[in-house]
Write a protein that holds these residues in place. Structure first.
Motif, mmCIF file in Angstrom:
data_model
loop_
_atom_site.group_PDB
_atom_site.id
_atom_site.type_symbol
_atom_site.label_atom_id
_atom_site.label_comp_id
_atom_site.label_asym_id
_atom_site.label_seq_id
_atom_site.Cartn_x
_atom_site.Cartn_y
_atom_site.Cartn_z
ATOM 1 N N LEU B 230 0.830 -1.205 0.000
ATOM 2 C CA LEU B 230 0.000 0.000 0.000
ATOM 3 C C LEU B 230 0.858 1.245 0.000
ATOM 4 N N SER B 231 1.934 1.166 0.730
ATOM 5 C CA SER B 231 2.831 2.318 0.782
ATOM 6 C C SER B 231 3.419 2.580 -0.610
ATOM 7 N N SER B 235 2.765 5.933 -2.919
ATOM 8 C CA SER B 235 3.850 6.787 -3.393
ATOM 9 C C SER B 235 3.767 6.982 -4.900
ATOM 10 N N HIS B 236 3.092 6.059 -5.580
ATOM 11 C CA HIS B 236 2.902 6.225 -7.021
ATOM 12 C C HIS B 236 1.514 6.723 -7.360
ATOM 13 N N SER B 237 0.732 7.022 -6.332
ATOM 14 C CA SER B 237 -0.649 7.491 -6.524
ATOM 15 C C SER B 237 -1.445 6.611 -7.471
ATOM 16 N N ILE B 255 -2.063 -3.303 -8.589
ATOM 17 C CA ILE B 255 -1.894 -1.953 -9.124
ATOM 18 C C ILE B 255 -1.165 -2.046 -10.449
ATOM 19 N N LYS B 256 -1.389 -1.051 -11.281
ATOM 20 C CA LYS B 256 -0.756 -1.100 -12.597
ATOM 21 C C LYS B 256 -0.608 0.306 -13.131
ATOM 22 N N ASP B 257 0.527 0.548 -13.749
ATOM 23 C CA ASP B 257 0.603 1.768 -14.545
ATOM 24 C C ASP B 257 1.390 1.447 -15.814
ATOM 25 N N MET B 258 1.833 2.476 -16.489
ATOM 26 C CA MET B 258 2.441 2.268 -17.798
ATOM 27 C C MET B 258 3.665 1.373 -17.741
ATOM 28 N N VAL B 259 4.391 1.457 -16.660
ATOM 29 C CA VAL B 259 5.675 0.761 -16.663
ATOM 30 C C VAL B 259 5.795 -0.344 -15.634
#
Lengths: 280, 409
Positions: B230-231, B235-237, B255-259
């Protein structure tokens, strides 16, 4: 027995939390005494605590927006609860941004002080967080143990130096010895001394000033230079200093020669007294 | 000779370090799995009840290469490192942020070493050589698209919830009901619970980015293992997706983002006292161990030769059989699981385990059963029938989208 209080002002909540946190640093358990006008956190000076006593008095009107209580009976309109202040402190610390915090005496799996906070959210519905802090009801027959302590017949009363300074001195002294001597005189001087086989260290404070208790308080014939001293367990003194988060308006120390060290801290709406017995 | 080499730049080193921190909360060993689609870091706890995987895509790195002139699909190394060798290198995240300009991580087979280099300010280079053990990658599988309950919330919201619980709080219970989601701390009965402080909070569905309740359930999982994740998410919002089902089934946070993408799968307590009336109590199975030890799902681990599960039919199934009880053969399971919004059906899968009546009143952790596919798989053909419970994340994502579009499978 009923108790229901509500804190709405964020500064009051903050202050109340800090008081409870200070208490939690002084003792693991204590008695919370609720009366129509005040709250008291009490530690009776029993041998089990090493004779340490604590009395913290808060005026409820300074913190609570709403405050209703019904004691054990109309004649004994008080509630005494044994509580672990650390639990209260933890519960309060997490809800500092609440719109309102209610403190209630409830009966869940056991008697509890329930802290129910309404937290602001982005949606229309508030989030409610409840913490149930278990408490033990103190029976009427034991109430006499938790009465306001009588001011001891002290020999010297002196204002304390800045608590931060005192703390850093005591912290270092603690590494060298288990016992520390506090001595002070009516000339505004105070010394903290430790003595071991290898080393002795004394820290001198002067121009502290003496509280004007009035002529009948201290013996009038006492020489202003004469020191009254008490030898105490250094950890007790350190424990007292560690817990202080805010500088009080007044900080005093009354010494009964070779008897007891009575520390008094006065803030605007809170007073804290701490008794450390002298050891041989 | 299979090797891997990657370079991280600036902020990415700190992010990578934060991932290591989250992984260290779970287990004592760290698996590095360099793949074509990125570098996966995995950890599992000793009880096999918590698993986490961080996958950094090649785009996360300034430079990412597999092998020295080797073709795609050739053997890649899966390394196992001791967490306590790796964590100290990334301990001071603030100091990394200030001092480290670039970092290079490379794996070299001949010497069995992972080399982590930090190129710092003032021309200082710190080189760490860590010995690794070649190992099969361990992976927990999770059919998230079959989960009846789904929540998606900003990491901040979950962080705010979790903040109310003390750091030493081991387990919390998440309760999902049609109109609310509540969190409360969990105390084992008889464990001096009279003296424990109880904390509870409830959230309205509006507070979530996505709220789907298929079955009312209370899941109790280990909070400690989740905090690092969670932390990282905060930190990556990044918004966190939570997938789970009925009590006792594992829960997945994602969680997932572009990279990058990251997953935590936690087993949940199978609390016999908390069973709802909809869950039928099946006949006791004397041959199997207590249901309370039930593995929530078996996992497939890959051969070191990197064979991919694409050959196995992409049928995903959730098995809730206990370690010793017979594996349900796939057709029956498919039948059980097809109408996912029917709570009774989901409950039926519990019939595979012995009933609550065989278990003691105290609750036990379900463990995720990890089974390595060894060469025996060809012998009894078991593995061929063993369902692949999760596809690679890309495929899984497609499935999730499908699921959202047509919730009733």
């Amino acid at each position: 027995m009923k108790f229901r209080g509500k804190i709405v002002d964020v500064a009051c909540l903050n202050h109340f939390t800090r008081v409870v946190t200070t208490i939690s640093k002084l003792t693991k358990t204590c008695v919370l005494r609720l009366t129509p006008d005040n709250l008291f956190f009490v530690l009776s000076g029993k041998v089990a605590n090493g004779g340490v006593g604590m009395w913290c008095e808060l005026s409820q009107a300074n913190f609570f927006d709403e405050y209703q209580m019904e004691g054990v009976s109309p004649e004994d309109n008080e509630i005494l609860l044994e509580v672990t202040p650390e639990n209260l402190s933890r519960a309060l610390k997490t809800v500092q941004n609440a719109k309102a915090v209610k403190v209630k005496l409830t009966k869940k799996h056991c008697p509890c002080l329930t802290i129910a906070a309404e937290l602001p959210t982005l949606s229309s519905v508030s989030r409610v967080v409840t913490h149930d802090v278990p408490v033990d009801i103190v029976p009427r027959r034991l109430w006499h143990e938790f009465k306001e302590p009588i001011m001891p017949d002290f020999d010297v009363s002196v204002y304390l130096p800045p608590l931060k300074t005192m703390k850093s001195v005591v912290d270092r002294m603690k590494n060298l010895s288990n016992f520390l001597v506090i001595e002070a005189n009516l000339n505004g001087q105070m010394n903290l001394k430790i003595e071991t086989d290898l080393v002795s260290v004394t820290t001198h404070f002067k121009d502290l000033g003496n509280p004007p208790w009035g002529d009948d308080a201290a013996s009038p014939s006492r020489e202003s230079e004469a020191m009254a001293e008490a030898r105490v367990d250094v950890r007790r003194l350190q424990q007292f200093l560690v817990g202080q988060q805010v500088n009080p308006s007044r900080a005093m120390c009354n010494i009964v020669h070779q008897g007891v060290v009575h520390l008094i801290l006065l803030h605007e709406d809170v007073s804290l007294q701490y008794f450390i017995p002298a050891v041989a | 000779m299979a090797t891997m080499s990657c370079v991280l730049e600036g902020n990415r080193v700190k992010a990578f370090g934060k991932a290591i921190h989250a992984l260290s909360r779970i287990g004592e060993e760290l698996w590095l799995d360099p793949m074509v689609k990125g570098l996966a870091l995995r950890s599992v706890n000793s009880a096999h009840s918590a698993y986490t995987c961080f996958l950094f895509s090649p785009m996360f790195f300034q430079h990412y290469s597999l092998g020295s002139g080797s073709e795609q699909g050739s053997a890649t190394i899966k390394c196992k490192l001791l967490m306590k060798s790796v964590l100290p290198l990334f301990r001071g995240l603030n100091s990394i942020e200030r001092n480290v300009e670039r970092s290079q991580i490379s794996i070299s087979t001949p010497s069995d070493r992972v080399t982590i280099q930090f190129f710092c300010r003032h021309g200082i280079t710190k080189t760490h050589n860590l010995h690794f053990q070649e190992s099969e990658a361990l992976q927990a599988e999770f059919a998230s698209h079959l989960c009846p309950n789904v929540l998606k919330a900003p990491a901040r919201l979950l962080g705010d919830m979790v903040m109310h619980f003390p750091v030493f709080q081991e387990e919390i219970t998440l309760s999902m009901m049609p109109l609310s989601v509540s969190f409360r701390n969990y105390c084992e009965a008889g464990n001096d619970h009279m003296k424990m402080m109880y904390t509870e909070m409830s959230l309205h569905p509006d507070e979530f980015d996505y709220f789907q309740v298929g079955v009312d359930s209370d899941i109790t999982f280990c909070l400690k293992e989740l905090r690092g994740f969670l932390s990282f998410a905060e930190s990556h919002s990044l918004p966190v997706s939570v997938h789970f089902g009925a009590t006792g089934n594992p829960v997945r946070f994602y969680i997932k983002d572009m990279v990058l993408e990251a997953t935590v799968v936690l087993a949940t307590l199978m609390d016999s006292e908390k069973r709802g009336p909809s869950q039928p109590i099946g006949p006791p199975n004397p041959t199997s161990p207590r249901c309370a030890d039930a593995a929530a799902l078996p996992a497939v681990s890959y051969e070191a030769d990197g064979s991919k599960p694409q050959d196995i039919p992409a049928v995903t199934e959730l098995i809730t059989s206990s370690q010793g009880s017979p594996i349900i053969n796939p057709p029956a399971l498919m039948q059980l699981l097809s109408p996912v919004d029917d709570p009774d059906r989901l409950g039926v899968s519990d019939e595979a385990c012995p009933s609550a009546t065989t278990t003691p009143a105290s609750t036990m952790i379900c463990s995720l059963l990890f089974r390595a596919l060894s060469s025996e798989q060809d012998d009894d053909g078991c593995a061929a029938r063993l369902p692949v419970l999760a596809c690679h994340s890309d495929a899984e994502e497609d499935m999730e989208e499908d699921y959202r579009r047509s919730p009733s499978l």
